[in-house]
Design an enzyme around this catalytic site. Sequence first.
Site, PDB file in Angstrom:
ATOM      1  N   LYS A  28     -13.099  36.615  26.385  1.00 34.97           N
ATOM      2  CA  LYS A  28     -12.298  37.833  26.388  1.00 34.97           C
ATOM      3  C   LYS A  28     -12.929  38.857  27.337  1.00 34.97           C
ATOM      4  O   LYS A  28     -14.115  39.129  27.270  1.00 34.97           O
ATOM      5  CB  LYS A  28     -12.217  38.396  24.961  1.00 34.97           C
ATOM      6  CG  LYS A  28     -11.046  39.316  24.716  1.00 34.97           C
ATOM      7  CD  LYS A  28     -10.849  39.574  23.233  1.00 34.97           C
ATOM      8  CE  LYS A  28      -9.589  40.398  22.994  1.00 34.97           C
ATOM      9  NZ  LYS A  28      -9.340  40.619  21.559  1.00 34.97           N
ATOM     10  N   GLU A  31      -2.640  38.923   5.978  1.00 32.49           N
ATOM     11  CA  GLU A  31      -2.206  40.050   5.152  1.00 32.49           C
ATOM     12  C   GLU A  31      -1.880  39.642   3.719  1.00 32.49           C
ATOM     13  O   GLU A  31      -2.168  40.400   2.774  1.00 32.49           O
ATOM     14  CB  GLU A  31      -0.975  40.704   5.802  1.00 32.49           C
ATOM     15  CG  GLU A  31      -1.259  41.403   7.107  1.00 32.49           C
ATOM     16  CD  GLU A  31      -1.276  40.493   8.316  1.00 32.49           C
ATOM     17  OE1 GLU A  31      -1.579  40.973   9.430  1.00 32.49           O
ATOM     18  OE2 GLU A  31      -0.969  39.276   8.155  1.00 32.49           O
ATOM     19  N   ARG A  79       4.555  41.421   5.743  1.00 33.31           N
ATOM     20  CA  ARG A  79       4.300  39.988   5.580  1.00 33.31           C
ATOM     21  C   ARG A  79       3.819  39.663   4.170  1.00 33.31           C
ATOM     22  O   ARG A  79       3.831  38.505   3.749  1.00 33.31           O
ATOM     23  CB  ARG A  79       3.245  39.543   6.597  1.00 33.31           C
ATOM     24  CG  ARG A  79       3.662  39.700   8.046  1.00 33.31           C
ATOM     25  CD  ARG A  79       2.481  39.664   9.007  1.00 33.31           C
ATOM     26  NE  ARG A  79       1.854  38.360   9.050  1.00 33.31           N
ATOM     27  CZ  ARG A  79       1.972  37.506  10.067  1.00 33.31           C
ATOM     28  NH1 ARG A  79       2.717  37.826  11.104  1.00 33.31           N
ATOM     29  NH2 ARG A  79       1.364  36.362  10.054  1.00 33.31           N
TER      30      ARG A  79
END
Length: 608
Positions: free
Chosen positions: A279, A356, A384
């Site tokens: 990244k 979640e 969610r």
Amino acid sequence: MLEKIKSPEDLKTLHSLEIKALAREIREFMIEKVQRTGGHLASNLGVVELMIALHSVFDFKKDRIIFDVSHQSYVHKILSGRRDEFNHLREFGGISGFTDPLESVYDVFKVGHAGTSISTALGMKTAKEVLGRNEKVIAFIGDASISNGVAFEAINHIGHLKKNLIIILNDNQMSISQTVGGFAKHLSRFISGKFYNTIKQDLESFLHDIPVIGDSVNQTIKNLKKTIKKQITPNIFEEFGINYIGPIDGYDVEQMIKIFSNSDYLSDEPVIFHVLTKKGKGLKEAEENPTFYHGLSSSLKKKEDSFTAVFGEKMTEIAKKDPKIAVITAAMTDGTGLNQFSEELPAQYYDVGIAEEHAVAFAAGLAKEGLKPFIAIYSTFLQRAVDQIFQEVSLQEDINPVFVMDRSGLCGEDGPTHHGAFDIAYTRFFPRAVLISPKDGRELENMMEWAKDQNNPVFIRFPKGGFYSFPESKAIEYGKSEIILEEKEAEFTVFSYGSLTGEAYLMKDFLSKKFNLVNLRFAKPLDMETILYFAQKKLPIIVVEEHSLAGGVGEAVASLLMEKGFNNPFLRLGLEDYYYPHGERSLLLQTAGLDSKNLSVKIARWLA
């Protein structure tokens, strides 16, 4: 070199040195553009060569690539003819920071949530086979997203269907924050294990040298190869019936092109290519601090006090006084303002990864045994976990966490996948739920102090960005609103919910008419006494909220007035039945007619 690339077809004639030059120019281009407009820089810097390889092998006008979350699709957009539109990336009227089929035939789905790409890709591949088509379908997913429960459900189904789906696992060992959990450790063992890599190299060389004689023998040898490989280098994907290829160097374009083109991998079975990337690749600051460079704000945007910052500071203050406070987030330490908390109070902090549903059920378990959980999740992501809010929280009599829903309302440049337009609707119908929203930062602090002592599940919503600061904020009382303005000569009454109270208050600068203004504070329970007090004045009533009008607080107030027999002229102002686009939050509020000036215009026209 970059200027010569008008479409993916232009990649097919490039030689090695030209590809390296192209990769360098793409990085320079993204660094220049994204640091100005804002956007997801670090993740896209990491996948430049991987995207070049994929677009060199596959034809994504007919083959399909489905990005998980799709924030890492910038290189894909550049290579598919949208380079000139990056001057307005994520700006109102410009291109999205996520994939969007309305932009290009190369984009398949409009997405911004994690864990769904494999499911969607599997459905598409299955449909293509039913219809007699053989185009390739690729799910592009990161190492953080693949640990999501939905992704695992899809992987389990792949093992049953045995469809020839291609999964690209982009492994940079980061989500937004550091990737957490046992699955991340499982992947890291492939990368770091000296024994694995030595055996893998020797085994692949041996298997490659096995001769192939005739179709039947060919299939026998292929089965033998898989059996030997599975016994010597077992992994979780092979156990699910998915052929595993990797780890692969995500910066060796020639090797990736060769691997992705190998028909043995792409013939008739599901395959996962485990590609290692970094990244922030190519920008030293981003490599050293990938979390900060994950999502940059525009360099042109002015800084302001935010609800997120207030929440983070107050949360740390509260938890330092009470060791029973536990704070949970789902891979959003930075986004929810909890960096300071995680550093100063690590024993009270739980980052569960992109999960979640698990976060809410985990919080219920903590609450059951005597802790007080604060669950900090964006409004759009908490939806969610609606089933866990129902069963593990609301249905119980003694489970009372505090839900902190940042990015409620119009969240700005991330657009419709991230706008928090529905949280009142999906929480208000639950028994025992208490819904509150602060008008400013001081009131948020008061609400947090109040919420930690409540014996009900409390849902606090607030938007991204700043607020109008009122001179005072009265103490929070259960189910009680706050009267901001009460004028003797008022011609109408405004009930506002949350940060739009500031916009409603500033209407006095635009309207010649005087009005009453009530800060509702509570969407559930409503302050029936105060609402009916103003209804009895027989004045027109207006409810202002930054939420979908369907299922919002305006509907709740209207129902109350109707049940009590009032027929005051009534107007609801909020988010229409429409997905609002991306763009600067202030412009989106103007588009929705929810800034002080446009609210004034709408109300004046309605009263005329």
